[in-house]
Design a protein around this motif. Structure first.
Motif, PDB file in Angstrom:
ATOM      1  N   ARG A   2       0.827  -1.196   0.000  1.00  0.00           N
ATOM      2  CA  ARG A   2       0.000   0.000   0.000  1.00  0.00           C
ATOM      3  C   ARG A   2       0.868   1.256   0.000  1.00  0.00           C
ATOM      4  O   ARG A   2       1.873   1.317   0.690  1.00  0.00           O
ATOM      5  CB  ARG A   2      -0.911   0.016   1.220  1.00  0.00           C
ATOM      6  N   LEU A   3       0.427   2.227  -0.791  1.00  0.00           N
ATOM      7  CA  LEU A   3       1.090   3.522  -0.834  1.00  0.00           C
ATOM      8  C   LEU A   3       0.032   4.610  -0.701  1.00  0.00           C
ATOM      9  O   LEU A   3      -1.135   4.399  -1.022  1.00  0.00           O
ATOM     10  CB  LEU A   3       1.889   3.710  -2.127  1.00  0.00           C
ATOM     11  N   LEU A   4       0.467   5.772  -0.241  1.00  0.00           N
ATOM     12  CA  LEU A   4      -0.438   6.894  -0.054  1.00  0.00           C
ATOM     13  C   LEU A   4      -0.122   7.977  -1.069  1.00  0.00           C
ATOM     14  O   LEU A   4       1.011   8.463  -1.149  1.00  0.00           O
ATOM     15  CB  LEU A   4      -0.309   7.450   1.366  1.00  0.00           C
ATOM     16  N   LEU A  10      -5.529   5.984  -1.126  1.00  0.00           N
ATOM     17  CA  LEU A  10      -4.782   4.751  -0.947  1.00  0.00           C
ATOM     18  C   LEU A  10      -4.556   4.097  -2.307  1.00  0.00           C
ATOM     19  O   LEU A  10      -5.507   3.894  -3.065  1.00  0.00           O
ATOM     20  CB  LEU A  10      -5.550   3.804  -0.030  1.00  0.00           C
ATOM     21  N   HIS A  12      -2.918   0.740  -4.288  1.00  0.00           N
ATOM     22  CA  HIS A  12      -2.520  -0.641  -4.062  1.00  0.00           C
ATOM     23  C   HIS A  12      -1.596  -1.114  -5.185  1.00  0.00           C
ATOM     24  O   HIS A  12      -1.893  -0.902  -6.367  1.00  0.00           O
ATOM     25  CB  HIS A  12      -3.745  -1.546  -4.019  1.00  0.00           C
ATOM     26  N   ARG A 360       7.821   0.381  -6.975  1.00  0.00           N
ATOM     27  CA  ARG A 360       7.711   1.147  -5.726  1.00  0.00           C
ATOM     28  C   ARG A 360       8.573   2.402  -5.782  1.00  0.00           C
ATOM     29  O   ARG A 360       8.110   3.492  -5.420  1.00  0.00           O
ATOM     30  CB  ARG A 360       8.122   0.259  -4.539  1.00  0.00           C
ATOM     31  N   LYS A 369       3.858   7.852  -0.841  1.00  0.00           N
ATOM     32  CA  LYS A 369       4.556   7.385   0.348  1.00  0.00           C
ATOM     33  C   LYS A 369       4.127   5.958   0.677  1.00  0.00           C
ATOM     34  O   LYS A 369       2.939   5.616   0.580  1.00  0.00           O
ATOM     35  CB  LYS A 369       4.262   8.300   1.545  1.00  0.00           C
ATOM     36  N   GLU A 370       5.104   5.151   1.055  1.00  0.00           N
ATOM     37  CA  GLU A 370       4.796   3.770   1.394  1.00  0.00           C
ATOM     38  C   GLU A 370       4.218   3.702   2.803  1.00  0.00           C
ATOM     39  O   GLU A 370       4.695   4.362   3.722  1.00  0.00           O
ATOM     40  CB  GLU A 370       6.057   2.914   1.300  1.00  0.00           C
ATOM     41  N   LEU A 371       3.188   2.888   2.956  1.00  0.00           N
ATOM     42  CA  LEU A 371       2.561   2.706   4.266  1.00  0.00           C
ATOM     43  C   LEU A 371       3.091   1.453   4.945  1.00  0.00           C
ATOM     44  O   LEU A 371       3.521   0.511   4.299  1.00  0.00           O
ATOM     45  CB  LEU A 371       1.044   2.609   4.095  1.00  0.00           C
TER      46      LEU A 371
END
Length: 371
Positions: A2-4, A10, A12, A360, A369-371
């Motif tokens: 998941r990334l923001l 969100l 995916h 990524r 941003k990576e969660l």
């Protein structure tokens, strides 16, 4: 994973399991436990997205015995995996010795395709994580172009109406929205984004849209700054192979018998690479071939890949103020047929992890941003 997005959405990122030959539930569970979990460990993430390919027989088994569906959901949770998207393009037999044109059957003029896709939607609604309310399914671009008739077009239109109706009913019953994206591909009725806009103009856009495959668009020499008023429900993150003038003979090692490798130049096209190598494309032009290449690796010189195109498309779809799609799926299903100089001799789990890491890093460079 998941990334923001900077706007708070969100996003995916998953890898597609059609790279694996398993077509029954024991095989699918084994690939998740033995492969996907390994990829997650290599990436060092708490949760890895997998874009499941569930061929017809496996999908039927999951719906015939709901305990199997509960078991699969539990396994995903235990392994730190999540499913928000399915690949509903291949119906079955995607790793037979020869696939070629068979991958387009049944097409969207056939009730079997409708039943299969609605079954996948039912399964996906049950597999979605509790905090995710929307899932996506990619499917074929209506049909291969030959044999298309007005009668088939009319039947297909009715099928798409029934598909949207079924998805809407599922949404009301399950509280999850499942959207289906038709995937433009060279040689098909919907080959380009322009054809998608024309053939899908009357669909229910709450539930139906397009799945863009970066390899397919690059082979068609489409502008990565794509303009499309249809919903982009999913992006398949992929690269084609490219040969400049004078280097076409180097493509010979990529001419293999399993998958169809549509080939294009600025002014010509062939349905498969063998036809191009036999003189079917202009020798003075650059060729692009529908052969999904590892995202992170260079092609054997003098060949290149269309990774610059992919970067441009990622920027178009994810680099703006709001994301134009929120589901991304790395789909390099050709590892088993890559010639050794093209990356085929590498470890598959390590290669898939490297592809996901490449994606990524590209997304992080766009401000996610990576969660």
């Amino acid at each position: 994973m998941r990334l923001l997005h900077p706007d708070g959405s969100l996003v995916h990122l998953a890898y597609c399991t059609n790279v694996h030959p398993a077509e029954d539930l024991p095989g699918i569970r084994a690939q998740l436990s033995g492969f996907a979990a390994r990829v997650r460990d290599l990436l060092g993430v708490q949760r890895l997205g997998v874009g499941l390919w569930l061929p017809y027989d496996a999908a039927h088994a999951l719906l015939a015995d709901r305990t199997e569906l509960v078991r699969l959901r539990g396994l995903l949770t235990d392994l730190g995996l999540e499913v928000v998207t399915l690949n509903g393009f291949p119906y079955r037999g995607f790793h037979q010795e020869v696939v070629k044109y068979r991958v387009y059957s049944p097409d969207w003029a056939c009730a079997d395709r409708l039943r299969y896709t609605l079954a996948l939607a039912e399964i996906l609604a049950a597999l979605l994580p509790d905090d995710v309310t929307e899932g996506t399914i990619s499917t074929l671009p209506l049909a291969w172009r030959t044999g298309w008739t007005d009668a088939k077009a009319d039947t297909t239109a009715r099928m798409l109406t029934e598909l949207a109706r079924g998805l809407r009913e599922l949404s009301g019953r399950a509280g999850k929205v499942i959207r289906v994206g038709f995937e433009p591909e060279p040689g098909c009725i919907v080959e380009t984004t322009a054809q998608a806009a024309r053939h899908l103009r009357d669909v229910d856009r709450d539930f139906l849209g397009v799945c863009l495959d970066a390899c397919h668009l690059a082979v068609g020499f489409e502008d990565p700054a794509v303009e499309l008023d249809l919903p982009i429900v999913k992006l398949q993150v992929s690269c084609a192979i490219e040969a400049p003038p004078g280097a076409h003979a180097a493509l010979a090692s990529f001419d293999e018998p399993r998958f169809l490798h549509q080939s294009r130049s600025a002014s010509g096209f062939t349905d498969d690479l063998a036809e191009a190598l036999a003189g079917g494309l202009p020798s003075e032009e650059t060729w692009r071939v529908h052969f999904h290449m590892p995202l992170h690796a260079a092609a054997p010189p003098p060949l290149t890949t269309t990774s610059p195109y992919l970067r441009g498309l990622l920027g178009t779809l994810l680099g703006g103020a709001t994301p134009r799609t929120r589901h991304l799926e790395v789909e390099t299903y050709t590892w088993s047929v890559l010639p050794s100089e093209g990356g085929g001799s590498g470890n598959l789990a390590e290669g898939m992890a490297a592809e996901l890491d490449w994606t990524r890093r590209e997304l992080l460079a766009l401000g996610l941003k990576e969660l």
